[in-house]
Design an enzyme around this catalytic site. Structure first.
Site, PDB file in Angstrom:
ATOM      1  CB  CYS A  14       1.530  14.635 -17.144  1.00 37.25           C
ATOM      2  SG  CYS A  14       0.880  16.047 -18.054  1.00 37.25           S
ATOM      3  CE1 TYR A  56       0.492  17.938 -28.738  1.00 38.73           C
ATOM      4  CE2 TYR A  56       2.392  17.404 -27.355  1.00 38.73           C
ATOM      5  CZ  TYR A  56       1.048  17.745 -27.496  1.00 38.73           C
ATOM      6  OH  TYR A  56       0.269  17.897 -26.379  1.00 38.73           O
ATOM      7  NE  ARG A  68      -3.503  -2.360   2.720  1.00 36.75           N
ATOM      8  CZ  ARG A  68      -4.252  -2.627   3.775  1.00 36.75           C
ATOM      9  NH1 ARG A  68      -4.177  -1.844   4.853  1.00 36.75           N
ATOM     10  NH2 ARG A  68      -5.063  -3.670   3.768  1.00 36.75           N
TER      11      ARG A  68
END
Length: 282
Positions: free
Chosen positions: A157, A226, A138
């Site tokens: 992000c 891109y 955890r």
């Protein structure tokens, strides 16, 4: 050629050859001239870096180790959301007139929560568990806090780290591994930058918790190139690559909050020519 270079080249080739174009779709990012910023993307890219074998600095071009470390410490150590605490200008486009990026990144790391063991923020919780309960499943952080998204100037992000500690047969020291989850990544501008940042983080946490570093697994939901980066990427991955450099970390630092960007270094770092003035979609 380093493993980091090979992974980067393979990932870029896969995106270019097998990816999906977003041209014609309704996209949020724009170029500074207002033109839609389309991408070629791949879903669910996973790269594994064995930090015991090498430090994953790209050699095809230079990655600025100290600047990458500075941004990571800005988030994880200073827990800041103000660009005036940074030594670079990479966040300037998303800051308000006071320098704040809203309730994003470092802000979320500094929020304290009540645990059975007391009040702790996410970073202190990780360090506490690595030292006191290292085999817990955890041990993780999360920056994607939905109730605060409307007050973030940019949604996170790289948003989550999950730490996992193993005991290798025949070794006294424990091994620190981690998974970095990223919802979206501009491969040219940010891929190696993020890999380097979280590799440094793992080295620092391992040192202060008396462990050795293991694997960093990087999971990217939307890995994209891109449209205006395509010729740059094609040229970049055609370059000669060099052997991985040697990473150094100041061995005297035993408290995570005492590290600075000057405590990291690299030896024998040979690289190709730097790429300047990369267009950034906003």
């Amino acid at each position: 050629m380093s493993l980091a270079d090979q992974l980067f080249i393979n990932m870029c080739r896969d995106i270019l050859e097998n990816g999906t174009s977003t041209e014609g779709e309704k996209v949020r990012p724009k170029w500074p001239d207002g033109t839609p910023a389309y991408t070629i993307k791949k879903f669910g890219v996973i790269n594994r870096y064995n930090l015991q074998e090498e430090f994953p600095l790209l050699t095809l071009r230079k990655t600025a180790l100290k600047s990458a470390t500075d941004e990571m410490l800005w988030i994880w150590q200073q827990k800041s959301n103000n660009i005036h605490d940074l030594h670079s200008h990479i966040w300037d486009e998303w800051a308000d007139e006071n320098g704040s990026i809203g309730k994003a990144y470092g802000y979320q790391m500094g929020v304290k929560h009540q645990y059975r063991e007391g009040m702790m923020d996410q970073v202190d919780r990780v360090i506490y568990d690595l030292k006191n309960n290292p085999f817990s499943r955890r041990i993780m952080t999360n920056l994607y806090v939905h109730q605060d998204l409307h007050e973030m100037n940019l949604y996170p992000c790289a948003y989550s780290m999950t730490f996992n500690v193993t005991q290798k047969k025949g070794e006294d020291r424990l091994t620190l591994n981690a998974v970095l989850n990223q919802r979206s990544q501009d491969v040219l501008a940010a891929n190696n930058w993020n890999v380097v940042q979280y590799s440094v983080l793992m080295h620092m946490l391992a040192q202060v918790c008396d462990m050795q570093v293991g694997e960093l697994v990087h999971v990217i939901a939307d890995a994209h190139i891109y449209d205006r980066h395509i010729p740059i990427i094609k040229e970049l991955i055609s370059r000669p690559a060099f052997p991985a450099p040697k990473f150094t970390l100041n061995p005297e630092v035993k408290d995570f909050y005492e590290f600075t960007r000057h405590d990291v270094g690299v030896e024998n770092y040979q690289t190709g020519e730097q790429i300047l003035n990369i267009p950034v979609a906003i």
